[in-house]
Design a protein around this motif. Structure first.
Motif, PDB file in Angstrom:
ATOM      1  N   TYR A 115       0.863  -1.186   0.000  1.00  0.00           N
ATOM      2  CA  TYR A 115       0.000   0.000   0.000  1.00  0.00           C
ATOM      3  C   TYR A 115       0.899   1.235   0.000  1.00  0.00           C
ATOM      4  CZ  TYR A 115      -4.416   2.458   0.853  1.00  0.00           C
ATOM      5  OH  TYR A 115      -5.539   3.243   0.725  1.00  0.00           O
ATOM      6  N   ASN A 138       2.503   4.687   1.872  1.00  0.00           N
ATOM      7  CA  ASN A 138       3.028   4.999   3.200  1.00  0.00           C
ATOM      8  C   ASN A 138       2.106   6.027   3.857  1.00  0.00           C
ATOM      9  OD1 ASN A 138       4.562   5.252   5.475  1.00  0.00           O
ATOM     10  ND2 ASN A 138       6.219   6.403   4.511  1.00  0.00           N
ATOM     11  N   ARG A 166      -2.307   6.230   5.673  1.00  0.00           N
ATOM     12  CA  ARG A 166      -3.453   5.510   6.229  1.00  0.00           C
ATOM     13  C   ARG A 166      -4.321   4.858   5.159  1.00  0.00           C
ATOM     14  NH1 ARG A 166      -5.471   9.589  11.109  1.00  0.00           N
ATOM     15  NH2 ARG A 166      -3.642   9.289  12.450  1.00  0.00           N
ATOM     16  N   GLU A 202      -5.070   1.293   6.836  1.00  0.00           N
ATOM     17  CA  GLU A 202      -4.847   1.589   8.252  1.00  0.00           C
ATOM     18  C   GLU A 202      -5.683   0.709   9.169  1.00  0.00           C
ATOM     19  OE1 GLU A 202      -2.707   4.012  11.173  1.00  0.00           O
ATOM     20  OE2 GLU A 202      -2.405   3.147   9.178  1.00  0.00           O
ATOM     21  N   SER A 203      -6.925   0.446   8.815  1.00  0.00           N
ATOM     22  CA  SER A 203      -7.756  -0.428   9.652  1.00  0.00           C
ATOM     23  C   SER A 203      -7.186  -1.839   9.707  1.00  0.00           C
ATOM     24  CB  SER A 203      -9.196  -0.460   9.129  1.00  0.00           C
ATOM     25  OG  SER A 203      -9.813   0.805   9.257  1.00  0.00           O
ATOM     26  N   ARG A 244      -3.923  -2.508   9.484  1.00  0.00           N
ATOM     27  CA  ARG A 244      -2.777  -2.391  10.398  1.00  0.00           C
ATOM     28  C   ARG A 244      -3.240  -2.461  11.846  1.00  0.00           C
ATOM     29  NH1 ARG A 244      -1.567   2.234   6.811  1.00  0.00           N
ATOM     30  NH2 ARG A 244      -0.018   1.591   5.265  1.00  0.00           N
ATOM     31  N   TRP A 245      -4.301  -1.722  12.149  1.00  0.00           N
ATOM     32  CA  TRP A 245      -4.848  -1.736  13.503  1.00  0.00           C
ATOM     33  C   TRP A 245      -5.232  -3.155  13.926  1.00  0.00           C
ATOM     34  CZ3 TRP A 245      -5.777   1.340  17.683  1.00  0.00           C
ATOM     35  CH2 TRP A 245      -5.536   2.707  17.551  1.00  0.00           C
ATOM     36  N   GLU A 292       5.946  -4.042   5.372  1.00  0.00           N
ATOM     37  CA  GLU A 292       5.209  -3.197   4.435  1.00  0.00           C
ATOM     38  C   GLU A 292       6.050  -2.882   3.205  1.00  0.00           C
ATOM     39  OE1 GLU A 292       2.253  -0.388   5.862  1.00  0.00           O
ATOM     40  OE2 GLU A 292       3.373  -0.303   7.759  1.00  0.00           O
ATOM     41  N   GLU A 310     -10.069   3.160  16.448  1.00  0.00           N
ATOM     42  CA  GLU A 310      -9.418   3.852  15.337  1.00  0.00           C
ATOM     43  C   GLU A 310     -10.273   5.023  14.849  1.00  0.00           C
ATOM     44  OE1 GLU A 310      -8.165   3.223  10.653  1.00  0.00           O
ATOM     45  OE2 GLU A 310      -9.367   1.716  11.682  1.00  0.00           O
ATOM     46  N   ARG A 347       1.706   2.508  12.972  1.00  0.00           N
ATOM     47  CA  ARG A 347       0.553   3.408  12.824  1.00  0.00           C
ATOM     48  C   ARG A 347       0.978   4.644  12.028  1.00  0.00           C
ATOM     49  NH1 ARG A 347      -2.317   7.264  17.269  1.00  0.00           N
ATOM     50  NH2 ARG A 347      -4.286   7.599  16.161  1.00  0.00           N
ATOM     51  N   LYS A 348       0.140   5.013  11.092  1.00  0.00           N
ATOM     52  CA  LYS A 348       0.485   6.127  10.214  1.00  0.00           C
ATOM     53  C   LYS A 348      -0.119   7.442  10.729  1.00  0.00           C
ATOM     54  CE  LYS A 348       2.759   3.487   7.413  1.00  0.00           C
ATOM     55  NZ  LYS A 348       2.978   2.371   8.342  1.00  0.00           N
ATOM     56  N   TYR A 405       1.463  12.523   0.857  1.00  0.00           N
ATOM     57  CA  TYR A 405       0.654  11.314   0.709  1.00  0.00           C
ATOM     58  C   TYR A 405      -0.387  11.483  -0.394  1.00  0.00           C
ATOM     59  CZ  TYR A 405      -3.081   7.972   1.730  1.00  0.00           C
ATOM     60  OH  TYR A 405      -4.062   7.021   1.619  1.00  0.00           O
TER      61      TYR A 405
END
Length: 223
Positions: A9, A11, A13, A17-18, A20-21, A32, A160, A202-203, A210
């Motif tokens: 993905y 760098n 969210r 991101e979800s 990753r959480w 990553e 989150e 976490r981003k 981005y």
């Protein structure tokens, strides 16, 4: 294919991101691979890794998983974050879909033209206060968790989402004491606490770099 969990993905969210959480809450370490140029995305296409020509892409257990909900369902099922039976799973799915709708509003606002930015933020704040947060406040009225008596993906996604909201609207939870207490409990969990520390995977909130990278790599979506 690597035996380790590998995330493909940007760098930042976005839709990853979800995931990753959820991996962090499950205690799963991952690597990553960041897409920084369009050539990276094209190579994934040429390799046949993207079933629907979309990212996120997660390599796990010898599979190349796409579609964020399918990815999170798999992770939640594998690591006991998906309830004890089908009824609990259905409730978890409903809460998770709600948090996803809310997070998607925030994600997309990043790409809004400057002249529409404030309107989008006002829309997010209104919907959060009137549609989403009251549901979660009620869901936490008599339990430490949204569903059943143990941590599920619904709880992870809610933490989150509410933290993202507070980045934009710092006082938005002032009239939702159950959610505030929930946040405190969640942050105290060792795996969650670790993910919230500086230097974790976490981003941070998306910035201009981005947004520019996403638009360049996925240029076909922004024509």
């Amino acid at each position: 294919m690597s035996e380790k969990v590998v995330l493909h993905y940007f760098n930042g969210r976005g839709k990853m991101e979800s995931i990753r959480w959820l991996l962090a809450a499950a205690g799963v370490e991952f690597e990553e691979v960041f897409m920084t140029r369009r050539e990276h995305y094209v190579k994934l296409l040429d390799d046949g890794a993207l079933m629907f020509q979309q990212v996120p892409l997660v390599e796990i257990d010898g599979m190349q998983l796409v579609q964020s909900r399918a990815i999170m369902n798999y992770i939640a099922g594998k690591y006991n974050l998906y309830g004890k039976d089908l009824k609990e799973r259905a409730l978890i799915d409903m809460y998770a879909e709600g948090t996803s709708d809310l997070v998607d509003l925030i994600i997309m606002s990043v790409f809004a033209p400057p002249e529409n930015k404030q309107k989008q933020l006002s829309n997010i704040e209104q919907k959060a206060k009137e549609r989403f947060l009251p549901v979660f406040e009620k869901g936490l009225a008599n339990s430490d968790f949204l569903v059943g008596n143990q941590l599920s993906r619904a709880d992870v996604h809610l933490l989150e989402a509410t933290l993202m909201l507070q980045e934009i609207f710092p006082t938005i939870l002032s009239t939702f004491p159950k959610i505030q207490a929930f946040q405190g409990r969640m942050k105290a969990l060792p795996r969650i606490s670790k993910f919230l520390q500086p230097g974790s995977a976490r981003k941070p909130p998306p910035d201009e770099v981005y947004v520019k990278t996403v638009k360049e790599v996925l240029s076909h979506l922004f024509k």
